[in-house]
Design a protein around this motif. Structure first.
Motif, PDB file in Angstrom:
ATOM      1  N   ASN A 249      35.550 -49.361-116.914  1.00 51.13           N
ATOM      2  CA  ASN A 249      34.776 -48.524-117.017  1.00 51.13           C
ATOM      3  C   ASN A 249      33.508 -48.472-116.098  1.00 51.13           C
ATOM      4  N   THR A 250      32.895 -47.373-116.128  1.00 51.30           N
ATOM      5  CA  THR A 250      31.545 -47.167-115.088  1.00 51.30           C
ATOM      6  C   THR A 250      30.624 -48.181-115.125  1.00 51.30           C
ATOM      7  N   GLN A 251      30.487 -48.948-116.160  1.00 49.06           N
ATOM      8  CA  GLN A 251      29.273 -49.992-116.196  1.00 49.06           C
ATOM      9  C   GLN A 251      30.045 -51.104-115.255  1.00 49.06           C
TER      10      GLN A 251
ATOM     11  N   THR B 133      29.893 -50.125-111.841  1.00 50.65           N
ATOM     12  CA  THR B 133      28.680 -50.274-111.143  1.00 50.65           C
ATOM     13  C   THR B 133      28.088 -51.692-111.023  1.00 50.65           C
TER      14      THR B 133
ATOM     15  N   TRP C 197      27.435 -43.004-109.497  1.00 53.81           N
ATOM     16  CA  TRP C 197      28.730 -42.535-109.132  1.00 53.81           C
ATOM     17  C   TRP C 197      28.842 -40.973-109.364  1.00 53.81           C
TER      18      TRP C 197
ATOM     19  N   LEU D 283      35.894 -41.130-105.859  1.00 52.07           N
ATOM     20  CA  LEU D 283      34.417 -41.550-106.273  1.00 52.07           C
ATOM     21  C   LEU D 283      33.632 -41.314-105.151  1.00 52.07           C
TER      22      LEU D 283
END
Length: 127
Positions: free
Chosen positions: A21-23, A26, A48, A55
């Protein structure tokens, strides 16, 4: 980021999905940037965006620098920190892109870095 490719285990292919996931991405990007620039991960802001299917990573971060008094006493201190802020930022882009790609498998098109300040260090070489 996700993958739907099967994985062979003991001669059998297992179906399913793998997602990062993005978290998580990150957090990884912040850690890689912190390592490359000598700051704490919580000081790094990462965002992002999509860049034609890849990306693109944008970072806003301070950078660790030697104190001006230390540089006046020993101009070689700049080299001990990895060179100028510009040179260190250029090198950090490649290091961050490589580290995030290596650890996540994500395909990044680029890393953009905005230096937001300087964190003065009296110590030696930053790593």
């Amino acid at each position: 980021m996700s993958s739907t490719a099967g994985v062979a285990v003991h001669g059998r292919e297992l179906a399913g999905h793998n997602r990062i996931n993005t978290q998580a991405l990150t957090s990884l990007a912040r850690a890689a940037a912190a390592e490359a620039l000598g700051v704490a991960p919580h000081e790094v802001r990462a965002e992002w965006s999509d860049d034609d299917g890849l990306l693109a990573l944008s970072l806003v971060t301070p950078i660790t620098v030697p104190s001006l008094a230390a540089v006046l006493r020993d101009p070689g201190r700049v080299a001990g920190f990895g060179g100028s802020i510009w040179d260190r930022t250029v090198a950090a882009k490649a290091a961050i892109l490589g580290r995030v790609t290596e650890l996540s498998g994500a395909r990044l098109s680029r890393v953009d870095i905005l230096i937001s300040g300087a964190s003065v260090s009296e110590g030696g070489r930053v790593r």
